[in-house]
Design an enzyme around this catalytic site. Structure first.
Site, PDB file in Angstrom:
ATOM      1  N   ASN A  14      -7.259   8.069  14.211  1.00 42.87           N
ATOM      2  CA  ASN A  14      -7.738   8.789  12.966  1.00 42.87           C
ATOM      3  C   ASN A  14      -6.630   9.443  12.493  1.00 42.87           C
ATOM      4  OD1 ASN A  14     -10.663   8.055  13.140  1.00 42.87           O
ATOM      5  ND2 ASN A  14     -10.312   9.100  14.953  1.00 42.87           N
ATOM      6  N   TYR A  53     -15.651  -3.626   7.949  1.00 45.44           N
ATOM      7  CA  TYR A  53     -14.354  -3.307   7.967  1.00 45.44           C
ATOM      8  C   TYR A  53     -13.524  -3.744   9.414  1.00 45.44           C
ATOM      9  CZ  TYR A  53      -9.960  -0.152   7.664  1.00 45.44           C
ATOM     10  OH  TYR A  53      -8.708   0.128   7.637  1.00 45.44           O
ATOM     11  N   GLY A  71       0.883  -1.205   0.046  1.00 48.04           N
ATOM     12  CA  GLY A  71       0.100  -0.047  -0.083  1.00 48.04           C
ATOM     13  C   GLY A  71       0.940   1.300   0.036  1.00 48.04           C
ATOM     14  N   SER A  81      -6.997  -0.587  12.987  1.00 43.70           N
ATOM     15  CA  SER A  81      -8.041   0.551  12.906  1.00 43.70           C
ATOM     16  C   SER A  81      -8.761   0.789  14.111  1.00 43.70           C
ATOM     17  CB  SER A  81      -8.872   0.411  11.703  1.00 43.70           C
ATOM     18  OG  SER A  81      -9.961   1.604  11.826  1.00 43.70           O
ATOM     19  N   THR A  82      -9.072   2.229  14.583  1.00 42.96           N
ATOM     20  CA  THR A  82      -9.672   2.492  15.936  1.00 42.96           C
ATOM     21  C   THR A  82     -11.376   1.791  15.916  1.00 42.96           C
ATOM     22  OG1 THR A  82     -10.566   4.304  14.835  1.00 42.96           O
ATOM     23  CG2 THR A  82      -8.793   4.752  16.543  1.00 42.96           C
ATOM     24  N   VAL A 129      -1.068   5.909   4.443  1.00 41.20           N
ATOM     25  CA  VAL A 129      -0.205   5.226   5.677  1.00 41.20           C
ATOM     26  C   VAL A 129       0.983   4.733   4.983  1.00 41.20           C
ATOM     27  CG1 VAL A 129      -0.353   3.394   6.949  1.00 41.20           C
ATOM     28  CG2 VAL A 129      -2.318   4.444   7.035  1.00 41.20           C
TER      29      VAL A 129
END
Length: 312
Positions: A166, A137, A11, A108-109, A16
């Site tokens: 975030n 997700y 990615g 992820s949060t 990121v």
């Protein structure tokens, strides 16, 4: 990791991944490999296995993912869970099969329960129901964290995980249909400024509280963990500071220089009321964030202006 170690960043064109590449290069790592989606489809098991067999990366940053905001998660839940599960399964299994020395998976949060105790400690994972708007997700990301844990437990693989809060910054997604709140606000306020619109619509009540981390700080935290952490439990990466969506909108308005009003559309969902990470575990290791929110929003707006010439 040694400076000449072969490091694969998946990615690498995204928010990121590109930040991780920047940080590795800044620190002198000179053998970084990556592939575009056209060159390597991470949802294709055969392609991923062939890549690992040929390239033999020693270290892997698993930053590739299908991501989006509330609207995208609501509209395409099957796509979000399928694509993310396939990416994780293929990369983690190939990393095991081809003897990768260490892998870092990014969560992820949204992995944490919707009504979680605050601030959110790592051990709160799987203690309650998820937020429905991004459940697909979240389930996929939880699976990735658990895969790393169980491969470490069963086989001794040095696979670790982190949970960034975030994120925002260069190479963010500013598409209003599937972006996250901060880049969406930057684009909305900029277009309202250009069009001289009397107000900017912000979804929800403006009351939910969120934590935001500049992506280059996140990348620094990831490299720090790769160099210093070998534990089984995932590690939160954040600032430990929160702001309401209403306050965030005011900060973006200020950075953009928009002089109109803010109108909250209370017909739209707020999502989780509060998401503040407990970052004491990482901070006690000696790491801390450097970019404060006001400064970061200004830099993120400048990065948005830089890409306008290429279209969005």
């Amino acid at each position: 990791m040694e400076r000449e170690s072969k490091i694969y960043v998946s990615g690498h064109r995204g928010l990121v991944g590109s930040a991780i590449v920047r940080r590795l290069e800044e620190k002198g790592y000179n053998n970084i490999i990556y592939r575009t989606h056209k060159e390597l489809d991470l949802t294709n098991q055969e392609e991923v296995r062939r890549f690992f067999e040929v390239e033999k990366p020693e270290y892997v940053f698993l930053a590739a993912a299908k991501v989006g905001g509330i609207n995208a998660n609501n509209a395409y839940p099957a796509d979000f869970i399928y694509e993310n599960l396939m990416i994780e399964c293929n990369v983690i299994k190939s990393a095991h099969d081809f003897n990768v020395k260490k892998l870092l998976f990014l969560g992820s949060t949204c992995i944490y329960p919707k009504l979680c105790n605050q601030p959110i400690k790592e051990e709160y994972l799987l203690t309650g129901a998820l937020e429905p708007t991004n459940e697909a997700y979240a389930v996929a990301k939880i699976a990735g964290l658990e895969m790393c844990k169980f491969f470490k437990r069963q086989y001794g693989d040095n696979f670790i995980s982190c949970m960034p809060t975030n994120l925002y910054g260069p190479n963010d997604n500013f598409d209003l249909n599937n972006s996250h709140v901060l880049p969406a606000l930057i684009r909305k306020f900029h277009e309202a400024k250009v069009d001289k619109s009397p107000f900017v619509e912000v979804w929800g009540t403006g009351k939910p509280l969120r934590e935001f981390l500049y992506v280059d700080d996140m990348a620094d935290g990831c490299v720090f963990l790769m160099e210093n952490y070998n534990g089984e439990e995932h590690v939160n990466i954040g600032t430990g500071e929160e702001v309401s969506i209403g306050e965030l909108a005011e900060l973006v308005k200020e950075a953009v220089g928009y002089e109109g009003n803010i109108a909250f559309n209370t017909e739209m969902p707020d999502g989780t009321p509060r998401k503040l990470c407990d970052v004491s575990k990482l901070y006690e290791m000696g790491w801390s964030h450097r970019v404060e929110l006001r400064e970061g929003i200004q830099m993120a707006y400048e990065s948005y202006l830089d890409v306008l010439v290429d279209g969005i």
